[in-house]
Enzyme design. Sequence first.
Site, PDB file in Angstrom:
ATOM      1  N   ASP A 154       8.642  71.787  45.828  1.00 39.62           N
ATOM      2  CA  ASP A 154       9.971  72.127  45.209  1.00 39.62           C
ATOM      3  C   ASP A 154      10.619  72.976  46.034  1.00 39.62           C
ATOM      4  O   ASP A 154      11.950  72.829  46.209  1.00 39.62           O
ATOM      5  CB  ASP A 154       9.931  72.213  43.844  1.00 39.62           C
ATOM      6  CG  ASP A 154       9.536  71.062  42.955  1.00 39.62           C
ATOM      7  OD1 ASP A 154       9.634  69.954  43.587  1.00 39.62           O
ATOM      8  OD2 ASP A 154       9.075  71.120  41.879  1.00 39.62           O
ATOM      9  N   ASN A 172      -2.942  68.231  37.042  1.00 37.58           N
ATOM     10  CA  ASN A 172      -1.862  69.058  37.525  1.00 37.58           C
ATOM     11  C   ASN A 172      -0.871  69.744  36.637  1.00 37.58           C
ATOM     12  O   ASN A 172      -0.301  69.038  35.842  1.00 37.58           O
ATOM     13  CB  ASN A 172      -0.899  68.114  38.779  1.00 37.58           C
ATOM     14  CG  ASN A 172       0.055  69.020  39.326  1.00 37.58           C
ATOM     15  OD1 ASN A 172       0.729  69.974  38.560  1.00 37.58           O
ATOM     16  ND2 ASN A 172       0.346  68.538  40.612  1.00 37.58           N
ATOM     17  N   ASP A 212       1.114  58.597  41.016  1.00 40.32           N
ATOM     18  CA  ASP A 212       0.785  59.014  42.256  1.00 40.32           C
ATOM     19  C   ASP A 212       1.987  59.479  42.866  1.00 40.32           C
ATOM     20  O   ASP A 212       3.033  58.426  42.530  1.00 40.32           O
ATOM     21  CB  ASP A 212      -0.175  57.912  43.142  1.00 40.32           C
ATOM     22  CG  ASP A 212      -0.751  58.691  44.142  1.00 40.32           C
ATOM     23  OD1 ASP A 212      -1.206  59.947  44.166  1.00 40.32           O
ATOM     24  OD2 ASP A 212      -0.640  58.440  45.373  1.00 40.32           O
TER      25      ASP A 212
HETATM   26  P1  IMP Z   1      -0.923  63.398  43.311  1.00 46.25           P
HETATM   27  O1  IMP Z   1      -1.468  64.335  42.146  1.00 46.25           O
HETATM   28  O2  IMP Z   1      -1.978  62.672  44.302  1.00 46.25           O
HETATM   29  O3  IMP Z   1       0.158  62.447  42.947  1.00 46.25           O
HETATM   30  O4  IMP Z   1      -0.326  64.497  44.427  1.00 46.25           O
HETATM   31  C1  IMP Z   1       0.928  64.520  44.472  1.00 46.25           C
HETATM   32  C2  IMP Z   1       1.316  65.741  45.248  1.00 46.25           C
HETATM   33  O5  IMP Z   1       2.564  65.508  45.714  1.00 46.25           O
HETATM   34  C3  IMP Z   1       1.415  67.142  44.587  1.00 46.25           C
HETATM   35  O6  IMP Z   1       0.319  67.742  44.540  1.00 46.25           O
HETATM   36  C4  IMP Z   1       2.397  67.822  45.175  1.00 46.25           C
HETATM   37  O7  IMP Z   1       2.019  68.271  46.472  1.00 46.25           O
HETATM   38  C5  IMP Z   1       3.363  66.650  45.625  1.00 46.25           C
HETATM   39  N1  IMP Z   1       4.322  66.352  44.662  1.00 46.25           N
HETATM   40  C6  IMP Z   1       4.328  65.326  43.612  1.00 46.25           C
HETATM   41  N2  IMP Z   1       5.658  65.442  42.969  1.00 46.25           N
HETATM   42  C7  IMP Z   1       5.957  66.607  43.145  1.00 46.25           C
HETATM   43  C8  IMP Z   1       6.964  67.372  42.527  1.00 46.25           C
HETATM   44  O8  IMP Z   1       7.764  66.884  41.744  1.00 46.25           O
HETATM   45  N3  IMP Z   1       7.484  68.441  43.290  1.00 46.25           N
HETATM   46  C9  IMP Z   1       7.066  69.138  44.365  1.00 46.25           C
HETATM   47  N4  IMP Z   1       5.688  68.690  44.884  1.00 46.25           N
HETATM   48  C10 IMP Z   1       5.329  67.297  44.418  1.00 46.25           C
END
Ligand code: IMP
Length: 210
Positions: A167, A21, A81
Amino acid sequence: MTPTTLWMMTKIKDIVFATRNAGKIREVKKFFANSIFGILSLDEAGIDIHVIEDGATFEENAAKKAREICRKCEKIVLADDSGLMIDALDGAPGVDSANFLGADTPYAQRNAKILEMLANVPEDARAARFVCVIAIARPGQDIILQRTELHGQIAYAVTGQGGFGYDPIFFLPKYGITMAQMDVAQKNEISHRGQALRLVRSKLEEVEKL
Ligand code: IMP
């Protein structure tokens, strides 16, 4: 080149941050910019495995990602996560935040859908929080977990160009703006991930005796 500049360029420990990401990696690199830790993304570390996030909790997913990637690269690995939990939606999208409405659905569409789902929800019932769990995996050592949360509420409109993901709809009453109206440094000061990274940095300095 001044001694300070030279010192800042001398990273003592490489750490792999297990994400693809771009928004997350930007925040993490900025956070560790003036530290002895040099952050490598999965691509920079040449790691091409994809870990399936099928755990029921943020903790399970973060630990699984960190453990599997550490086994592969034998370096210190941090895996986070994270996700958005909305009270009025019984905690959804939660652990499934990355896949809400489909992994490839643009966030503009997902955010619009959430605003629509909360259209009739009054201000005092729009509470939401970002959750972040970071797992630290070190070769041959037990996993260390760190969880942090940032509380706010769901806005009434998409606002701001910064950040990523949810966000633009995450409003912080204390600041009177959404998370997407903050720059990376400001966001790192207060965000769930920024808080977790500060605690993780201290733990790393302690366990690595730096
Ligand atoms: P992960 O990569 O499985 O941890 O996915 C987390 C998901 O949560 C991301 O793709 C976003 O959709 C959301 N997310 C996590 N942190 C943030 C943040 O700081 N801002 C906005 N969305 C977030």
